[in-house]
Design a protein around this motif. Sequence first.
Motif, short mmCIF file in Angstrom:
data_model
loop_
_atom_site.label_atom_id
_atom_site.label_comp_id
_atom_site.label_asym_id
_atom_site.label_seq_id
_atom_site.Cartn_x
_atom_site.Cartn_y
_atom_site.Cartn_z
N SER A 123 -20.42 8.05 22.50
CA SER A 123 -20.77 8.16 21.09
C SER A 123 -20.96 6.77 20.49
O SER A 123 -21.60 6.61 19.47
CB SER A 123 -19.69 8.93 20.33
OG SER A 123 -18.51 8.19 20.26
N LEU A 124 -20.41 5.75 21.17
CA LEU A 124 -20.58 4.38 20.68
C LEU A 124 -21.92 3.79 21.10
O LEU A 124 -22.34 2.76 20.58
CB LEU A 124 -19.45 3.49 21.20
CG LEU A 124 -18.03 3.89 20.80
CD1 LEU A 124 -17.02 2.97 21.47
CD2 LEU A 124 -17.87 3.83 19.29
N PRO A 126 -25.12 4.47 20.58
CA PRO A 126 -26.14 4.13 19.57
C PRO A 126 -25.77 2.88 18.77
O PRO A 126 -26.64 2.09 18.40
CB PRO A 126 -26.16 5.35 18.65
CG PRO A 126 -25.49 6.44 19.39
CD PRO A 126 -24.56 5.82 20.37
N LEU A 127 -24.47 2.71 18.54
CA LEU A 127 -24.01 1.57 17.76
C LEU A 127 -24.16 0.27 18.55
O LEU A 127 -24.61 -0.75 18.02
CB LEU A 127 -22.55 1.79 17.40
CG LEU A 127 -22.07 1.11 16.13
CD1 LEU A 127 -22.96 1.48 14.95
CD2 LEU A 127 -20.63 1.49 15.85
N VAL A 130 -27.56 -0.95 18.25
CA VAL A 130 -27.82 -1.68 17.01
C VAL A 130 -27.32 -3.12 17.12
O VAL A 130 -27.98 -4.05 16.69
CB VAL A 130 -27.12 -0.98 15.83
CG1 VAL A 130 -27.23 -1.82 14.56
CG2 VAL A 130 -27.71 0.40 15.61
N PHE A 214 -29.75 6.63 26.98
CA PHE A 214 -29.94 6.55 25.53
C PHE A 214 -31.14 5.73 25.12
O PHE A 214 -31.44 5.65 23.94
CB PHE A 214 -28.68 5.95 24.88
CG PHE A 214 -27.78 6.99 24.31
CD1 PHE A 214 -27.95 7.41 23.00
CD2 PHE A 214 -26.80 7.58 25.08
CE1 PHE A 214 -27.13 8.39 22.47
CE2 PHE A 214 -25.98 8.55 24.55
CZ PHE A 214 -26.14 8.96 23.25
N ILE C 242 -24.81 12.78 15.95
CA ILE C 242 -24.94 11.37 16.35
C ILE C 242 -26.40 11.02 16.60
O ILE C 242 -26.91 10.00 16.13
CB ILE C 242 -24.10 11.08 17.61
CG1 ILE C 242 -22.60 11.15 17.26
CG2 ILE C 242 -24.42 9.70 18.18
CD1 ILE C 242 -21.69 11.01 18.46
N LEU C 243 -27.08 11.91 17.32
CA LEU C 243 -28.48 11.67 17.66
C LEU C 243 -29.34 11.59 16.40
O LEU C 243 -30.19 10.71 16.26
CB LEU C 243 -28.97 12.80 18.57
CG LEU C 243 -29.88 12.41 19.72
CD1 LEU C 243 -29.27 11.28 20.54
CD2 LEU C 243 -30.14 13.61 20.61
N GLN C 246 -28.69 8.48 14.48
CA GLN C 246 -29.31 7.33 15.12
C GLN C 246 -30.77 7.22 14.67
O GLN C 246 -31.27 6.13 14.41
CB GLN C 246 -29.22 7.47 16.64
CG GLN C 246 -29.64 6.21 17.37
CD GLN C 246 -29.72 6.43 18.87
OE1 GLN C 246 -29.71 7.56 19.34
NE2 GLN C 246 -29.81 5.34 19.60
N PHE C 249 -31.01 5.82 11.18
CA PHE C 249 -30.04 4.75 11.01
C PHE C 249 -30.45 3.76 9.94
O PHE C 249 -29.65 3.36 9.10
CB PHE C 249 -29.80 4.04 12.34
CG PHE C 249 -28.72 2.99 12.26
CD1 PHE C 249 -27.40 3.38 12.18
CD2 PHE C 249 -29.02 1.64 12.21
CE1 PHE C 249 -26.40 2.43 12.08
CE2 PHE C 249 -28.03 0.69 12.11
CZ PHE C 249 -26.71 1.09 12.05
N LEU C 256 -24.24 7.19 10.82
CA LEU C 256 -23.90 7.00 12.24
C LEU C 256 -22.42 6.65 12.38
O LEU C 256 -21.73 7.18 13.26
CB LEU C 256 -24.77 5.90 12.85
CG LEU C 256 -24.53 5.66 14.34
CD1 LEU C 256 -24.82 6.91 15.16
CD2 LEU C 256 -25.38 4.51 14.86
N PHE C 257 -21.95 5.78 11.49
CA PHE C 257 -20.53 5.41 11.56
C PHE C 257 -19.65 6.63 11.32
O PHE C 257 -18.63 6.82 11.98
CB PHE C 257 -20.22 4.31 10.55
CG PHE C 257 -20.75 2.98 10.98
CD1 PHE C 257 -19.96 2.13 11.75
CD2 PHE C 257 -22.04 2.58 10.66
CE1 PHE C 257 -20.45 0.91 12.16
CE2 PHE C 257 -22.54 1.37 11.07
CZ PHE C 257 -21.74 0.52 11.84
N ILE C 260 -19.79 8.84 14.46
CA ILE C 260 -19.00 8.25 15.55
C ILE C 260 -17.52 8.38 15.24
O ILE C 260 -16.70 8.73 16.11
CB ILE C 260 -19.39 6.78 15.77
CG1 ILE C 260 -20.80 6.72 16.36
CG2 ILE C 260 -18.41 6.10 16.69
CD1 ILE C 260 -21.36 5.33 16.46
#
Lengths: 272, 276, 291
Positions: A123-124, A126-127, A130, A214, C242-243, C246, C249, C256-257, C260
């Motif tokens: 789940s991290l 995508p972050l 960034v 991803f 989540i997707l 994203q 975003f 997103l935060f 997550i």
Amino acid sequence: MTTTDQALETSAEQPRLWGRHAGVVVPPFLVFVAAIGLWELIVEAFDIQRFLLPRPSEIASLFVEDFGRLIQQGRNTLGVAGRGLLLGGGIGIGLAAITFRTRWMAEGIGIYAAVLKAVPVISLAPLTVVWFGIEAGSKIATVSIATAPILFTYTLVGLRSADANAQELMRSYAAGHFRTFWNLHVPYALPFFFSGLKIAVTIAMIVAIISEYFGGSFENLGGYIRNEANNVHTVEVWTAIVMACLLGISQYMIVAGIDRYVLRWHPSKRGG
Amino acid sequence: MTTPDTSREAAASGAQTAIAFQGVRKEFGNGANATLAIESVDLDIAEREFVSLIGPSGCGKSTLLRLAADLIEPSGGSVLVNSKTPRQARLDRDYGFIFQAPTLFDWRTVWKNVALPLEIMKISGMSREKKEEEIERLLSMVGLDGFESHHPYQLSGGMQQRVSLARALVFRPSILLMDEPFGALDEITRDRMNLELHRIWEETNTTILFVTHSIPEAVLLSGRVVVMTARPGRVQEIIPIDLPYPRTTEVEESTRYYELVTQVRESLGTAMAGGL
Amino acid sequence: MSASAGPEVAAQFSARERWLTEERAERLRSTSARITLIVILVALFLGGWEFLKWATDAPRTTLPHFHEVVDYLFSINSQGDVVWLAIGRNLRLTFIEALSGLSVAIVAGFAAGTLMALSRWTGRGIMPFVIGAQTVPIVAIAPALVIWLGTGWETKALIAGFLAFFPIAVTSARGIGDVSQDSLDLMASYGASRTEVFFKLRLPSALPYIFTGLEVAAAFSVIGAIVAELPVGSQEGIGVVILTSQQYFSLQPESLFAAIGGACLLGGAMVGMVRIIQIVVLRGHRAQELS
Ligand SMILES: Nc1ncnc2c1ncn2[C@@H]1O[C@H](COP(=O)(O)OP(=O)(O)O)[C@@H](O)[C@H]1O
Ligand SMILES: [Mg+2]
């Protein structure tokens, strides 16, 4: 020369030596053959469509055909997994080595580690994209987040497992912290470290592939799988799966082999 | 029968003190949880003396030994080792400590286990050849020639403890602190180890403080036997052992030996009764 | 008991009583110390977050303020839902998927582990594949399974269960197989049957091992459920959230935060649940070591 070495060299022991190896090699081989046969039969009997579950023979022939590309993609994935493991392991082991004598610090970091182990790392992903970009950087970061807490915990428990009398012995020699660390704590930590490493290499591989899935380059197993799965090229996807498994098993076996070699003095490693 | 060794008697009664306990008290934990392990212990051990500590289990024998070794610090009173603080004595590598468990390093061979203190201490004025010679000599003295490259798991318990003895002797400490070193061994091995230890003591200038729970062992080996009371540990009685040297099986058959064993046993009986 | 034994017994009793209250006080002290530690750790985390933002001068689209994420949670989304409620609904579904998968994995993994431990040939035959299959990228089989079995929660539970199976199988095999010969001989001397050996010796001594595997499995089941929600076709679940977050975003980084954060909470809840069960079940056991 150890007594076991001598025992193995006498010719009377030869049949048993062969027997021992046969016991390790034959059963998996039989299971493998049976499983593949069954798979082939099921696809045949139920007339399962190719895009759902291809035949093992089909996968095998494409695997051989594409081997060059697959190994290249596997290398890229392994590179990401390896670098992530190196970074995560470095952080985890380093923190364990720094804090294992200071109870409250180790405990505090231990709680973070426990939380991180419960966090679904993907789940991290995508972050991290960034923060570290869509290419290798984000994947390496995700792998290290997944592996650092594992190696931290195992190394910490290992460093702390040093025998109390042995610690007093080192103290009676007026040995400094550094010497005690290398001569006593590190050898005690090794069996734990290897247990953790065996888990971490597998997880590094899984997480690397998932984070490649991803986004980013197609020139790795995860990217290839994403691309081919989108086009419903199931046989291609399966060749990548096979490559991933082969790499995973070899990685594990290499670590297990090093473990056995390095810890050959360890009472648990002698004999079968 | 040989006459008592007078020079040894002189050494025991006169001159230099190797270990001095003065009004020593040790309390573990604090507040309501505190355990008073030993209280007002006075004991002087002369250089080259062999002294045994005996007493009910939990009476603080190990505690005394660990105080001398600077593994723990006293809550009161003073401990001097070779007229120095225990810490200074430890830093000067004045003593060797032998635990009940062999405490060998599994990852080192027998040879490297014995070499460990030399590696750590970087003893000056001892060449590499000299060190190797010394290790070899000690290993053959404890009857382990041919086992140099074995790992601990390949040895029996008795052999392991002999390695630990060699390891304690290799840097030639002037004092040996031994905490029930042969307690876990079978009787035959134990007897052999005892005689070996005694021979080593006679051949070297070592002071030995020896914890045991075997009365015959204490009497056979020591110049004096210190009987301790149950917790909190105090010195109940110090019994001089006036048996002739060298101590052999012959000594073990003498009447005096039996008298002394009985004396220690009775003293120990009083000590235990007092503690209950 | 005779009268003369009275004072002695009383003394013993009071000693025991004192010990009990002391132990309770000790435990209380350590509990409060733990809570303090956790408060400090949370404060450190939030402080670290804001410090990072301040130090790197990160824009909102890289790292929003923590309070911005909290504000977002209480805002209304484009579907007219309160955000945290919407996330909660999705979490509930993922939780059901993960929990069903974990349950199946516990049964199957324990059975497989027992079989591997008790039958040497089965163990040798299967173990390498158990290790190998762990590295099967579930992302690769998830799409095929979704095509095959549909996008329902059962498919996702299956994938979650697949991932959770391995840690349980491996630790069960190890725990059940790792019984000292002395204990086995002791049981044999009592004339114990195989069943008795299993239930009175192997299983109890395997429990601490199995629970370490179970903790990993709980975390894996959540990962499996989330990964299973990623392939196109899924409508609900935290993986979908989540997707989607994203994709949007740059417009709404807070989402997103928040998503997550929700996933992390779910992972924590699953593992926490196993921990609590473990504490209850293993009350009498010694502290568990790893190796
Ligand atoms: N580290 C410690 N913490 C708390 N109590 C201790 C510790 N070490 C020893 N004790 C207590 O001190 C007493 C004496 O212990 P010890 O010296 O080991 O006895 P002995 O060696 O004579 O059997 C015992 O009651 C023991 O419980
Ligand atoms: Mg003791």
